[in-house]
Motif scaffolding. Structure first.
Motif, PDB file in Angstrom:
ATOM      1  N   THR A  67      42.073  42.919   2.232  1.00 15.12           N
ATOM      2  CA  THR A  67      42.122  41.125   2.206  1.00 15.12           C
ATOM      3  C   THR A  67      40.804  40.792   0.819  1.00 15.12           C
ATOM      4  N   ILE A  70      42.292  41.436  -2.710  1.00 14.49           N
ATOM      5  CA  ILE A  70      42.923  40.106  -2.714  1.00 14.49           C
ATOM      6  C   ILE A  70      42.628  38.736  -3.517  1.00 14.49           C
ATOM      7  N   PHE A  71      41.809  38.280  -2.154  1.00 12.37           N
ATOM      8  CA  PHE A  71      40.490  37.457  -2.218  1.00 12.37           C
ATOM      9  C   PHE A  71      39.856  37.534  -3.451  1.00 12.37           C
ATOM     10  N   PHE A 360      45.359  31.154  -1.642  1.00 12.82           N
ATOM     11  CA  PHE A 360      44.231  31.976  -0.846  1.00 12.82           C
ATOM     12  C   PHE A 360      43.178  31.286  -0.352  1.00 12.82           C
ATOM     13  N   LEU A 363      44.233  32.778   3.068  1.00 12.59           N
ATOM     14  CA  LEU A 363      44.271  34.416   2.536  1.00 12.59           C
ATOM     15  C   LEU A 363      42.146  33.843   3.129  1.00 12.59           C
TER      16      LEU A 363
END
Length: 449
Positions: A67, A70-71, A360, A363
């Protein structure tokens, strides 16, 4: 022996980097000061890949790590949106670029290098030391009525209710209250004698009072709440210690400020929180009713009114809802007050929504929730009480960070967010080691006997 020495040198470099990340405000005096931090980043990354016999890839199995990776694309997107408008000759554009990329690489360094919990103890000590220095610096600035050597058009003091609000080593005057939230928790949950805890707490409370920041005021009492909820000790012992903490806030802090001739700042603190006006100052612009009555209104406003404002004023197309508007959505956090096209919202969570879009935003919420869940999961498996104290410190801290982001802190301001990325690193390292560390260490603790 040689390899051990190299690792010790790398440890020192990382702690020095952590200090400079928090000390970032000197970049505003001279923008090239920020290069020191980026040179440290480069040197540390190079050293890790040179010193490490094998890069541990266990973290790739961690949900929090995935995570986080990806962030990080969110920050890459912010860079892309900024570079599209970038003026190479503009120092301000270089400063914006520096701010966006100042903290998140820290999580990669810690994941690659740290193997034992004890390393986080050193970083926490560096962090607390910096915040004590910042609070003392603010006391000196207000007492001498001057810190003009760090004032310019981007970094200046302001007036609130007739009192000067001085910037300190944190940067913006508004960030002081948010930045003090975690040091306050550390001062309550660290392992030292209670009298030393009270001294540190008093210094931080003086800083919060002199900041004239409502967030600084209620972070004092939020830290007390976090301590009560999460410190692993009997409620009887916690109540006894909290009595000393209240003496720090309501006895030691005002006495010291009286000695420095600064009781008017403490009077503002009392009036803002409890509507007590000892010296009879006319706070014509002060908060009324007191902030503890307004606090819930502020939470409601942050959750709903800010969101409605975003929907009405900032999202004019479907693609903006999905992808955001880029770096201009961080107008207040980047210090972009010059243009009406920049977006101002006093809410760090919704800044992510504006700048990065709903993907986002969700996320980041998922990252927060996942990290908190993993911390609680680890807490249930800890057999060593000393490790539990340390884990609870991080639980209290990440919840406090989320609250402060909702109330106005920023995802890119180093002093609060550097600690956030340290917590995320800790969670990933805990997860990749299957909640078992190579060495149990005495990090934080209860009451000295």
């Amino acid at each position: 022996m040689y390899r051990l020495k190299k690792y010790q040198n790398l440890d020192f470099l990382i702690m020095l980097l952590f200090f400079f990340i928090n000390f970032h405000i000197l970049r505003v005096i001279n923008i090239y000061f920020g290069l020191i931090t980026y040179l440290l980043y480069s040197l540390i990354f190079f050293s890790i890949f040179i010193y490490k016999e094998k890069i541990d890839n266990k973290a790739s199995k961690s949900l929090v790590f995935i995570t986080t990776c990806i962030f990080i694309i969110y920050f890459i997107f912010l860079n892309y949106s900024l570079l599209a408008d970038f003026n190479v000759k503009s120092k301000i554009d270089w400063m914006y670029l520096g701010k966006i990329n100042f903290t998140y690489p820290l999580v990669i360094i810690l994941i690659l290098h740290v193997q034992k919990i004890i390393y986080f103890k050193n970083l926490i000590s560096v962090y607390l030391l910096f915040n004590i220095l910042s609070a003392l610096f603010l006391l000196g600035s207000v007492f001498f009525d001057n810190n003009s050597f760090i004032q310019n058009q981007y970094f200046s003091f302001k007036i609130r209710d007739g009192l000067e609000r001085y910037s300190t080593l944190y940067g913006s005057v508004a960030q002081t209250g948010y930045s003090l939230s975690i040091p306050l928790i550390i001062s309550l949950m660290m392992k030292i004698k209670n009298n030393y805890k009270i001294i540190i707490l008093t210094i931080l409370c003086i800083g919060a009072t002199l900041s004239l920041s409502r967030s600084g005021y209620y972070n004092i009492f939020l830290s007390f709440l976090m301590y009560t909820l999460f410190f692993p000790d009997s409620y009887k012992n916690k109540l006894q210690f909290l009595t000393l903490c209240l003496c720090s806030v309501f006895v030691l802090t005002p006495i010291i400020l009286i000695l420095f001739g600064l009781f008017d700042y403490y009077n503002h603190f009392l009036f803002t929180l409890f509507k007590i006006n000892i010296i009879g100052v006319d706070y014509s612009l002060a908060v009324n009713p007191p902030v503890f009555n307004n606090f819930y209104d502020r939470v409601f406003y942050s959750l709903f009114n800010d969101l409605l404002s975003i929907a009405k004023n900032n999202f004019t197309a479907v693609n903006q809802i999905i992808f955001g508007v880029g770096y201009k959505g961080l107008g207040i956090s980047l210090g972009m007050f010059q243009s009406s096209s920049n977006i101002y919202i006093h809410n760090g969570i919704y800044e992510i929504l504006i700048s990065g879009g709903i993907v986002f935003f969700l996320l980041f919420i998922f990252l927060m929730v996942s990290a908190i869940y993993k911390l609680f999961k680890y807490d249930l498996s800890i057999a060593n009480n000393e490790s539990r104290y340390f884990n609870r410190l991080f639980i209290a801290s990440i919840i406090t960070i989320f609250i402060n982001l909702m109330l106005g802190a920023s995802i890119i301001h180093p002093n609060l967010i550097s600690f956030f990325w340290m917590i995320i690193s800790y969670v990933i390292i805990v997860e990749k080691n299957n909640y078992v560390f190579k060495k149990e260490v005495n990090l934080t603790g209860g009451y000295e006997k």
